[in-house]
Design a protein around this motif. Sequence first.
Motif, mmCIF file in Angstrom:
data_model
loop_
_atom_site.group_PDB
_atom_site.id
_atom_site.type_symbol
_atom_site.label_atom_id
_atom_site.label_comp_id
_atom_site.label_asym_id
_atom_site.label_seq_id
_atom_site.Cartn_x
_atom_site.Cartn_y
_atom_site.Cartn_z
ATOM 1 N N LEU A 1 0.784 -1.289 -0.040
ATOM 2 C CA LEU A 1 0.089 0.004 -0.034
ATOM 3 C C LEU A 1 0.799 1.302 0.095
ATOM 4 O O LEU A 1 0.676 2.059 -0.820
ATOM 5 C CB LEU A 1 -0.951 0.097 1.211
ATOM 6 N N ASP A 2 2.059 1.302 0.893
ATOM 7 C CA ASP A 2 2.938 2.345 0.886
ATOM 8 C C ASP A 2 3.301 2.645 -0.532
ATOM 9 O O ASP A 2 3.644 3.845 -1.140
ATOM 10 C CB ASP A 2 4.129 2.126 1.531
ATOM 11 N N LYS A 3 3.646 1.634 -1.328
ATOM 12 C CA LYS A 3 4.474 1.787 -2.564
ATOM 13 C C LYS A 3 3.378 2.177 -3.739
ATOM 14 O O LYS A 3 3.826 3.336 -4.364
ATOM 15 C CB LYS A 3 4.885 0.267 -3.051
ATOM 16 N N LEU A 4 2.030 1.904 -3.553
ATOM 17 C CA LEU A 4 1.113 2.189 -4.290
ATOM 18 C C LEU A 4 0.831 3.740 -4.243
ATOM 19 O O LEU A 4 0.279 4.275 -5.100
ATOM 20 C CB LEU A 4 -0.140 1.324 -4.271
ATOM 21 N N GLY A 5 1.087 3.905 -2.912
ATOM 22 C CA GLY A 5 0.566 5.494 -2.442
ATOM 23 C C GLY A 5 1.586 6.575 -3.043
ATOM 24 O O GLY A 5 1.066 7.709 -2.957
ATOM 25 N N ILE A 6 2.684 6.354 -3.564
ATOM 26 C CA ILE A 6 3.282 7.058 -4.367
ATOM 27 C C ILE A 6 2.731 7.850 -5.398
ATOM 28 O O ILE A 6 2.980 8.932 -5.937
ATOM 29 C CB ILE A 6 4.959 6.714 -4.609
ATOM 30 N N LEU A 7 1.858 7.040 -5.988
ATOM 31 C CA LEU A 7 0.877 7.815 -7.200
ATOM 32 C C LEU A 7 0.227 8.738 -6.979
ATOM 33 O O LEU A 7 -0.396 9.386 -7.880
ATOM 34 C CB LEU A 7 0.430 6.683 -7.899
ATOM 35 N N GLY A 8 -0.263 8.927 -5.531
ATOM 36 C CA GLY A 8 -0.896 9.919 -4.983
ATOM 37 C C GLY A 8 -2.499 9.818 -5.432
ATOM 38 O O GLY A 8 -3.449 10.796 -5.459
ATOM 39 N N LEU A 9 -3.018 8.573 -5.710
ATOM 40 C CA LEU A 9 -4.543 8.234 -6.113
ATOM 41 C C LEU A 9 -5.024 7.617 -4.931
ATOM 42 O O LEU A 9 -4.431 6.836 -4.228
ATOM 43 C CB LEU A 9 -4.429 7.441 -7.180
ATOM 44 N N PRO A 10 -6.304 7.723 -4.838
ATOM 45 C CA PRO A 10 -7.175 6.798 -3.792
ATOM 46 C C PRO A 10 -6.943 5.478 -3.935
ATOM 47 O O PRO A 10 -6.878 4.801 -5.288
ATOM 48 C CB PRO A 10 -8.676 7.214 -4.013
ATOM 49 N N ILE A 11 -6.750 4.733 -2.828
ATOM 50 C CA ILE A 11 -6.478 3.257 -3.034
ATOM 51 C C ILE A 11 -7.779 2.590 -2.156
ATOM 52 O O ILE A 11 -8.122 2.843 -1.169
ATOM 53 C CB ILE A 11 -5.126 2.798 -2.380
ATOM 54 N N TRP A 12 -8.625 1.883 -3.047
ATOM 55 C CA TRP A 12 -9.789 1.208 -2.393
ATOM 56 C C TRP A 12 -9.552 -0.332 -2.593
ATOM 57 O O TRP A 12 -8.922 -0.978 -3.394
ATOM 58 C CB TRP A 12 -11.067 1.416 -3.333
ATOM 59 N N PHE A 13 -9.791 -1.117 -1.199
ATOM 60 C CA PHE A 13 -10.016 -2.532 -1.597
ATOM 61 C C PHE A 13 -11.353 -2.775 -1.991
ATOM 62 O O PHE A 13 -12.555 -2.567 -1.359
ATOM 63 C CB PHE A 13 -9.738 -3.256 -0.138
ATOM 64 N N THR A 14 -11.492 -3.460 -3.145
ATOM 65 C CA THR A 14 -12.897 -3.649 -3.899
ATOM 66 C C THR A 14 -13.591 -4.920 -3.440
ATOM 67 O O THR A 14 -14.587 -5.096 -3.762
ATOM 68 C CB THR A 14 -12.584 -3.579 -5.340
ATOM 69 N N GLU A 15 -12.587 -5.946 -2.988
ATOM 70 C CA GLU A 15 -13.227 -7.060 -2.520
ATOM 71 C C GLU A 15 -12.102 -7.593 -1.229
ATOM 72 O O GLU A 15 -10.717 -6.981 -1.457
ATOM 73 C CB GLU A 15 -12.825 -8.198 -3.745
ATOM 74 N N VAL A 16 -12.521 -8.358 -0.221
ATOM 75 C CA VAL A 16 -11.581 -8.961 0.614
ATOM 76 C C VAL A 16 -12.034 -10.161 1.064
ATOM 77 O O VAL A 16 -13.031 -10.210 1.340
ATOM 78 C CB VAL A 16 -11.547 -7.959 1.690
#
Length: 89
Positions: free
Chosen positions: A69-84
């Motif tokens: 999640l930290d790595k993906l956060g560098i893009l500055g976009l919202p991150i949603w878990f769509t399924e869990v």
Amino acid sequence: MFKIASQLDPSANLFVNDYHIEDGCDIKSTPEKYIAHILDLQEQGAPVGGIGIQGHIDSPNGPIVCSALDKLGILGLPIWFTEVDVSSD
């Protein structure tokens, strides 16, 4: 697909959505590869508005999930878990 969807509904917030990005269990689906894919889409003009993660976590490991999640956060976009769902012994 992003361009057409954006033309049809300019107010839509369009997400990419993929699986096994967050759990470190699939070397073909890593945060780094997902980031490269998203950047490639953006370079082609796709209005990517967020990152979707299908959280099918086969081997739960909090630090690995947090790192992804930290790595993906560098893009500055919202991150949603769509399924869990979590599988664990």
